[in-house]
Design an enzyme around this catalytic site. Structure first.
Site, short mmCIF file in Angstrom:
data_model
loop_
_atom_site.label_atom_id
_atom_site.label_comp_id
_atom_site.label_asym_id
_atom_site.label_seq_id
_atom_site.Cartn_x
_atom_site.Cartn_y
_atom_site.Cartn_z
N CYS A 1 47.49 41.42 42.84
CA CYS A 1 47.00 42.23 43.95
C CYS A 1 45.49 41.99 44.07
CB CYS A 1 47.25 43.70 43.65
SG CYS A 1 46.44 44.19 42.12
N GLU B 1 44.99 54.69 33.69
CA GLU B 1 44.40 55.05 34.99
C GLU B 1 44.30 56.57 35.12
OE1 GLU B 1 46.51 53.55 38.51
OE2 GLU B 1 45.93 55.38 39.56
FE1 F3S Z 1 46.01 46.36 42.28
FE2 F3S Z 1 44.13 48.05 42.59
FE3 F3S Z 1 46.39 48.38 43.79
S1 F3S Z 1 44.61 47.00 40.71
S2 F3S Z 1 47.93 47.50 42.47
S3 F3S Z 1 44.94 46.76 44.20
S4 F3S Z 1 45.24 49.93 42.74
#
Ligand code: F3S
Length: 278
Positions: free
Chosen positions: A12, A122
């Site tokens: 991601c 987190e």
């Molecule tokens: Fe990746 Fe950030 Fe979303 S690490 S899964 S873009 S919260």
């Protein structure tokens, strides 16, 4: 057997960003694993001398420390500054956001509800930014016996499912006079989830690639399992079993948000070589 990749899979935005930051920083340590993928963390160690430290006191003063994508607890950040570390922040901006929200809302006097897993790094990090009352829950029933104020703010762990978040939000709306709802669920997770959902409905066998401790990889696996009985969660090519692919015509591949492309390629290559000879 045909192999098909989910339309959206793997890294991601937040993970890509963190890896770039770590590669550029070089000769540094991350406090806790940078991302939830041990193979990629190991590559960073070997190629960029970015090591891993679990205990702040093991870090040398004045050295470089990288904050992982999931963020860290506020008290640890304070300690890093006390030790005069060069702090390089690779916290995903989608994680920094809920940290700021709970900090502001608790200062304004709201009770904070976090929809998420209390043990996840987190959530430990986000929770630490609350100055008043905070409750972490995965289901509405967890809040049943809690005397909440009549002003509540709620945020969600970035990798949670929206439909489950809605359940806890509706529960609060029925119970509490003022509820401030922040949609902190990350879109990148949905994109991978929707693509895995679509593909696993058609596939005879699904291979989900990602860290065993990665929350979003586990979510992907759960979705695939519901649609396809032969779904497997693996971290590396070594875990593949040729029996999984016997008499199957479509093998679907999905991968968590912290799974590097090079691991996905290795696995596809191995599956191709496992194909029964005609
Ligand atoms: Fe990746 Fe950030 Fe979303 S690490 S899964 S873009 S919260």
């Amino acid at each position: 057997m045909k192999i098909e990749l989910a339309e959206s899979l793997g890294f991601c935005f937040g993970v890509k960003r963190a890896i770039k930051i770590a590669e550029e920083a070089k000769d540094a340590h991350t406090f806790g694993p940078l991302i939830h993928n041990s193979l990629e963390n190991e590559r960073l160690r070997k190629d960029f001398n970015v090591g891993l430290v679990e205990n702040i006191e093991d870090l040398k003063s004045n050295s470089k420390v990288i904050i992982r994508t999931h963020g860290i607890e506020k008290k640890n950040l304070v300690r890093l500054h006390e030790k005069d570390m060069e702090v390089i922040d690779a916290t995903c901006p989608y994680v920094t956001k809920p940290q700021q929200i709970v900090e502001d809302m608790s200062k304004e006097g709201y009770d904070i509800v976090i929809f998420g897993d209390e043990e996840h790094p987190e959530i430990k990090g986000v929770k630490s930014y609350v100055s008043g009352n905070v409750y972490v829950a995965l289901t509405p029933s967890k809040l049943d016996n809690i005397a909440l104020k009549d002003r509540v703010a709620i945020i969600a762990q970035t990798t949670r499912r929206e439909d489950e978040y809605e359940k806890i939000v509706s529960y609060l709306m029925r119970r509490i006079r003022e509820v401030r709802v922040f949609n902190t669920i990350c879109n990148a997770t949905f994109e991978n989830q929707d693509a895995a959902d679509e593909l696993s409905m058609r596939a005879d066998v699904m291979v989900v690639i990602g860290g065993k401790n990665s929350s979003n990889t586990k979510q992907l696996f759960r979705i695939c399992e519901q649609n396809c009985n032969s779904s497997y969660l693996i971290e590396s090519a070594a875990e593949l079993d040729p029996n999984w692919f016997e008499n199957k015509s479509l093998c679907g591949i999905s991968a968590g948000a912290s799974t590097p492309a090079w691991v996905i390629s290795q696995i596809i290559e191995k599956i191709e070589n496992l194909k029964p000879k005609k």
